[in-house]
Design a protein around this motif. Structure first.
Motif, PDB file in Angstrom:
ATOM      1  N   GLU A  32      12.128   5.819  30.895  1.00 38.21           N
ATOM      2  CA  GLU A  32      13.093   6.781  31.412  1.00 38.21           C
ATOM      3  C   GLU A  32      12.601   7.464  32.684  1.00 38.21           C
ATOM      4  OE1 GLU A  32      14.534   9.530  28.505  1.00 38.21           O
ATOM      5  OE2 GLU A  32      14.680   8.003  26.937  1.00 38.21           O
ATOM      6  N   TRP A  33      11.300   7.640  32.836  1.00 39.85           N
ATOM      7  CA  TRP A  33      10.776   8.511  33.883  1.00 39.85           C
ATOM      8  C   TRP A  33       9.912   7.839  34.936  1.00 39.85           C
ATOM      9  CZ3 TRP A  33       9.104  12.299  29.522  1.00 39.85           C
ATOM     10  CH2 TRP A  33      10.249  12.969  29.041  1.00 39.85           C
ATOM     11  N   ARG A  34       9.718   6.552  34.871  1.00 37.15           N
ATOM     12  CA  ARG A  34       8.818   5.929  35.848  1.00 37.15           C
ATOM     13  C   ARG A  34       9.462   5.759  37.212  1.00 37.15           C
ATOM     14  NH1 ARG A  34       9.844   0.312  36.023  1.00 37.15           N
ATOM     15  NH2 ARG A  34      11.150  -0.450  34.305  1.00 37.15           N
ATOM     16  N   GLY A  35      10.795   5.921  37.303  1.00 39.77           N
ATOM     17  CA  GLY A  35      11.455   5.815  38.590  1.00 39.77           C
ATOM     18  C   GLY A  35      11.266   4.449  39.202  1.00 39.77           C
ATOM     19  N   SER A 278      13.403   0.852  43.197  1.00 41.70           N
ATOM     20  CA  SER A 278      12.194   0.031  43.185  1.00 41.70           C
ATOM     21  C   SER A 278      12.123  -0.949  44.347  1.00 41.70           C
ATOM     22  CB  SER A 278      12.102  -0.745  41.866  1.00 41.70           C
ATOM     23  OG  SER A 278      13.247  -1.552  41.676  1.00 41.70           O
ATOM     24  N   ASP A 279      13.220  -1.096  45.083  1.00 40.34           N
ATOM     25  CA  ASP A 279      13.225  -1.950  46.278  1.00 40.34           C
ATOM     26  C   ASP A 279      12.814  -1.097  47.478  1.00 40.34           C
ATOM     27  OD1 ASP A 279      13.720  -3.519  48.484  1.00 40.34           O
ATOM     28  OD2 ASP A 279      15.667  -4.237  47.790  1.00 40.34           O
ATOM     29  N   GLY A 285      19.411   6.266  46.146  1.00 38.69           N
ATOM     30  CA  GLY A 285      18.787   6.932  45.002  1.00 38.69           C
ATOM     31  C   GLY A 285      17.556   7.736  45.328  1.00 38.69           C
ATOM     32  N   ASN A 286      16.992   7.567  46.531  1.00 43.14           N
ATOM     33  CA  ASN A 286      15.774   8.285  46.914  1.00 43.14           C
ATOM     34  C   ASN A 286      16.125   9.602  47.601  1.00 43.14           C
ATOM     35  OD1 ASN A 286      14.414   5.988  46.029  1.00 43.14           O
ATOM     36  ND2 ASN A 286      14.304   5.109  48.078  1.00 43.14           N
ATOM     37  N   TRP A 321      11.113   6.802  55.656  1.00 43.95           N
ATOM     38  CA  TRP A 321      10.590   6.500  54.329  1.00 43.95           C
ATOM     39  C   TRP A 321      11.674   6.081  53.335  1.00 43.95           C
ATOM     40  CZ3 TRP A 321       5.575   5.882  53.149  1.00 43.95           C
ATOM     41  CH2 TRP A 321       4.640   6.310  54.095  1.00 43.95           C
ATOM     42  N   ARG A 322      12.830   5.685  53.850  1.00 46.71           N
ATOM     43  CA  ARG A 322      13.902   5.145  53.010  1.00 46.71           C
ATOM     44  C   ARG A 322      14.381   6.158  51.967  1.00 46.71           C
ATOM     45  NH1 ARG A 322      12.746   1.942  56.527  1.00 46.71           N
ATOM     46  NH2 ARG A 322      12.697  -0.338  56.353  1.00 46.71           N
ATOM     47  N   MET A 323      14.745   7.338  52.464  1.00 46.32           N
ATOM     48  CA  MET A 323      15.343   8.361  51.622  1.00 46.32           C
ATOM     49  C   MET A 323      16.852   8.415  51.881  1.00 46.32           C
ATOM     50  SD  MET A 323      12.788  10.043  49.992  1.00 46.32           S
ATOM     51  CE  MET A 323      11.964   8.475  49.691  1.00 46.32           C
ATOM     52  N   GLU A 324      17.643   8.428  50.822  1.00 48.70           N
ATOM     53  CA  GLU A 324      19.089   8.470  50.996  1.00 48.70           C
ATOM     54  C   GLU A 324      19.563   9.830  51.491  1.00 48.70           C
ATOM     55  OE1 GLU A 324      23.132   7.236  48.526  1.00 48.70           O
ATOM     56  OE2 GLU A 324      21.310   7.757  47.411  1.00 48.70           O
ATOM     57  N   GLU A 325      18.875  10.903  51.088  1.00 51.90           N
ATOM     58  CA  GLU A 325      19.326  12.245  51.440  1.00 51.90           C
ATOM     59  C   GLU A 325      18.166  13.215  51.527  1.00 51.90           C
ATOM     60  OE1 GLU A 325      22.033  13.387  48.370  1.00 51.90           O
ATOM     61  OE2 GLU A 325      20.556  13.156  46.773  1.00 51.90           O
ATOM     62  N   VAL A 326      18.430  14.340  52.183  1.00 53.62           N
ATOM     63  CA  VAL A 326      17.530  15.490  52.231  1.00 53.62           C
ATOM     64  C   VAL A 326      18.212  16.592  51.436  1.00 53.62           C
ATOM     65  CG1 VAL A 326      16.500  17.268  53.710  1.00 53.62           C
ATOM     66  CG2 VAL A 326      16.577  14.870  54.477  1.00 53.62           C
ATOM     67  N   GLU A 327      17.465  17.212  50.527  1.00 59.96           N
ATOM     68  CA  GLU A 327      18.087  18.161  49.603  1.00 59.96           C
ATOM     69  C   GLU A 327      17.288  19.462  49.546  1.00 59.96           C
ATOM     70  OE1 GLU A 327      19.893  16.560  45.921  1.00 59.96           O
ATOM     71  OE2 GLU A 327      18.515  17.917  44.866  1.00 59.96           O
TER      72      GLU A 327
END
Length: 384
Positions: A32-35, A278-279, A285-286, A321-327
């Protein structure tokens, strides 16, 4: 007569797991938590995070619920102990303002609450939270210091933990795309912050929080703040560095951003990257999370463009760094305005299922905790 659920049994008790028992739980909860990590990498990450400045020397405590009718809770060498539920707690430093005075206190952050699928719906997690909630009030309290509060961040909504003493607080965020925006603040540029820049800034931030709490003269509410000290920030970055190395073969060097150089007038933030995809070539999702945002003189209404400059640099890093969003969590009006400079359609989201900031207050109290306590600087740095 109705049959009582197993979780109500008087023979259930908390225990500290052996290393083998911890590994059993990690292997179960890793699904559940390994991302983005493989299970072996997840196990290595958890070992690494248990040996940081924040977690050494009792900074992290592991708990399991066992049945003492089957095995001795006080004897970790007892064979075949079955963990019915598990969690971990992090010792944190916190400041509390009440009755005109600021005091430093121990707080505990509860994380990784887990019950294996084949043991669910029997009341074990509920019983563990009841027991943990009680024991944390005196856990690791020495030398006349007190534990006044514990916190957790619920991913299962608000009701379960509320029923066991942790009151949900408003949990909101604003996000912007993790790509460089075409628009931005004119004439203001943020400079990157690296690991070596952070310790002094964390000390300055702690002084700022203390001072602002001391200046509360007209408020009637108690105020609490988890201190965003360097040990906490480095724990987040150790997590980030490990996953970055696993996925990309390198670690991020830029850990935040700053506008201004004159002490007392600076604006800065720290962030961390969290990968769930994981890709390594995909961003979906990041999230790049702002851990803590500081306007040194407190005049946030005058710092909108500076905050936008920080967020613009965060977008640059997110894109690399392949992040979908800044939050940013629980954004101030100035942070909301800054986000909309970069992404005009950005909206504040009030979360009701995931990462719900929840607080348990131990001193005697009447009324709703969330209405009578102000949780100051309730940002991502407090998450565990």
């Amino acid at each position: 007569m109705p049959t009582l659920p197993p979780g109500t049994s008087p023979t259930l008790a908390l225990a500290h797991p052996t290393e083998a028992e911890k590994q059993i739980q990690f292997r179960l909860n890793g699904s559940e938590w390994r991302g983005a990590l493989t299970l072996p990498a997840y196990l290595r990450r958890e070992a690494l995070l248990s040996n940081q400045q924040l977690t050494r020397n009792g900074g992290i405590t592991y708990w399991i619920l066992i049945d003492t009718a089957v095995h001795n809770a006080l004897d970790p060498s007892s064979p075949h102990r079955l963990p019915l539920a598990s969690c971990e707690t992090y010792r944190k430093r916190a400041l509390v303002w009440r009755e005109g005075k600021v005091e430093e206190t121990i707080a505990h952050g509860v994380g990784s609450v887990f019950c294996a699928e084949h043991l669910r719906k029997r009341g074990y997690a509920a019983r563990m939270m009841q027991e943990v909630g009680k024991v944390l009030e005196t856990h690791q309290v020495q030398g006349g210091r007190k534990c006044l509060l514990s916190v957790l961040f619920s991913d299962i909504g608000k009701e379960f933990y509320r029923s066991h003493g942790w009151e949900p607080f408003r949990s909101s965020h604003i996000s912007i795309p993790g790509v460089v925006s075409r628009s931005g603040p004119k004439g203001i540029t943020a400079r990157p912050l690296c690991e070596e820049d952070l310790e002094e800034l964390c000390k300055a931030d702690e002084r700022i929080i203390r001072k602002r709490l001391e200046e509360r003269t007209r408020e009637s509410n108690i105020a609490v703040a988890l201190i965003p000290d360097i040990e906490t920030i480095r724990w987040h970055h150790a997590r980030e560095d490990f996953v970055g190395q696993e996925l990309h073969g390198r670690t991020p060097k830029v850990k935040g951003a700053m506008v201004g150089t004159e002490e007392g007038k600076r604006v800065w933030c720290y962030w961390t990257r969290m990968w769930y995809n994981s890709d390594p070539t995909q961003a979906k999702g990041n999230t790049l999370h702002i851990l803590r945002l500081v306007v040194e003189d407190g005049r946030e209404e005058d710092a909108v463009d500076a905050i936008a400059a920080l967020m613009a640099l965060a977008q640059r890093e997110a894109q690399e760094w392949r992040m979908e969003e800044v939050e940013a969590w629980n954004p101030s009006p100035a942070t909301v305005a800054a986000a909309r400079i970069l992404h005009p359609s950005a909206e504040v989201v009030d979360r009701d299922t995931e990462s719900i900031a929840s607080l348990r207050w131990y001193p005697p109290h009447t009324g709703n905790i969330a209405e009578s306590i102000d949780w100051v600087a309730n940002e991502k740095h407090g998450w565990c």
